[in-house]
Write an enzyme that holds these catalytic residues in place. Sequence first.
Site, short mmCIF file in Angstrom:
data_model
loop_
_atom_site.label_atom_id
_atom_site.label_comp_id
_atom_site.label_asym_id
_atom_site.label_seq_id
_atom_site.Cartn_x
_atom_site.Cartn_y
_atom_site.Cartn_z
N GLU A 202 0.83 -1.19 0.00
CA GLU A 202 0.00 0.00 0.00
C GLU A 202 0.87 1.25 0.00
O GLU A 202 2.05 1.20 0.33
CB GLU A 202 -0.96 0.02 1.18
CG GLU A 202 -0.33 0.05 2.54
CD GLU A 202 -1.36 -0.04 3.67
OE1 GLU A 202 -2.44 -0.62 3.46
OE2 GLU A 202 -1.06 0.47 4.77
N HIS A 237 6.79 1.11 16.35
CA HIS A 237 5.42 0.90 15.89
C HIS A 237 4.47 0.52 17.03
O HIS A 237 3.37 0.02 16.79
CB HIS A 237 5.35 -0.17 14.79
CG HIS A 237 6.14 0.17 13.57
ND1 HIS A 237 5.75 1.12 12.65
CD2 HIS A 237 7.34 -0.30 13.12
CE1 HIS A 237 6.64 1.21 11.70
NE2 HIS A 237 7.62 0.36 11.95
N ARG A 294 -10.84 -6.74 20.13
CA ARG A 294 -10.63 -6.98 21.56
C ARG A 294 -10.62 -5.64 22.28
O ARG A 294 -10.73 -4.57 21.67
CB ARG A 294 -9.27 -7.67 21.79
CG ARG A 294 -8.13 -6.90 21.12
CD ARG A 294 -6.76 -7.41 21.50
NE ARG A 294 -5.71 -6.87 20.66
CZ ARG A 294 -5.17 -5.68 20.76
NH1 ARG A 294 -5.61 -4.84 21.68
NH2 ARG A 294 -4.20 -5.28 19.96
#
Length: 498
Positions: A202, A237, A294
């Site tokens: 992407e 990240h 979650r």
Amino acid sequence: MTKIKKLLVANRGEIALRIMRTAREMGIATVAVYSEADRLSPHVKFADEAVCLGPPPSNQSYLLGDKIVNVCKELGVDAIHPGYGFLSENAEFARKVTGAGLIFVGPSPESIEVMGSKLAAKQAAARFNIPLVPGTEEAISDISEAKSRANEIGYPILIKASAGGGGKGMRIVESESEFEEQMQRAVSEAQSAFGDGAVFIEKYITSPRHIEIQVLGDQHGKIVYLFERECSIQRRHQKVIEEAPSAVVSPEMRKAMGEAAVGVAKACAYYGAGTVEFIVDDKLNFYFLEMNTRLQVEHPVTEMITGKDLVREQILIAEGKPLSFSQEDLKIHGHSLEIRVYAEDPKNNFLPDIGKLVTYRRPQGPGIRVDDGFEEGMDIPIYYDPMIAKLITHGENRQDAIDRMIRAINDFRITGIQTTLDFCRFALQHEAFVSGNFDTKFVEQYFTPKMLEPAFTQEEQELLAALAVEFFQKEENRLSPIHPVKALPSTKWKNRLI
């Protein structure tokens, strides 16, 4: 509808304890599971019953789904709450739980499966016209074809593992010349980390913000969004500081993102608590990134601004009850921040730092919440995530929440290990954060280890110099008493020292 009477929490540490507290308020008995490393953990002491699963490594304890289900059968447990991490997004485990006649406090296995694959999630979102980052719609393995698609999309591009998370199996490619090498690395890392080498491509957003929307859905088709969380301060990240609401999201953008998040949830018939993550570019265009099926680590900031207990809502939804409020009932009250207090050394590339919590004193006061799973004197185990605690503050506005957080950080007493407290203080006081003008590259752009070294004012530097002069003069006088002592450089400092 089924009333849950006994709940097993298939997790450890702060999130296990946090879930059990709400369960106890609801009159639900709790069962803890633990590894040998967590025998003395607070969540084990808090639970009504506790069962040791095995040795410290996760694959010998917290990941033993079959054993956890058997414990439920032996103890007459009605439901399992997976927390986050471990088995929380494991569709096979969810199926085993429901197949054993137990309630899984979470979404359906099918929802977990769809959203667990980044490619399947993108395809589901596309059916609801959710904005997507330009890229491939399917997994791609042929390097020449992949290179051709990358050229069409335009560099820089991002190669991502379909089954990935936490930055694993992810490679940024700046130009065509480095594409083949980076793709091979991404596939190899994805295969090693997840047993699935599928990758997709992407467009790489060069200055992204990471903004996510909390959603809740019941089993009767009703889905609402509980506004956004800003999660752009990250290292490797992974998030370190979160806040709600975001400093850059307007009411119009909030509504658009919220409705898009609800669309994503509808795309997989979602129920329970979930988070839809978006990447936002420098022009505040947002694109769907992924959905976490979650409870999130950073859920407390949403609770602080909405007044909703998300664990309580999860349990009520799992029991089959409809949501008791509508989208129109939800309002933002003030501002909330969360910092993750990791056992890491920011001065050494945020490497984990294990050891004993020699001193551990939590901050207190209005608008301060600490979610943790440790006590003073405990060891930080090497087997799990190095997070010690989550420190959360709430204020009437963003600046109040920041000021309160800085005070709370200064009051937090931890010795025996290195932590991220100093880094978080630095980040919260940085002009980029205060102004709201930051993105996921904050650490890369603004932080170096020397930033955490003590800074002295000119007056303090002069005082230290005077102290040094006096020390050396006394040493000289002691060793050579026949030599006269020279005067201090400033009577001002001499008087202050006296």
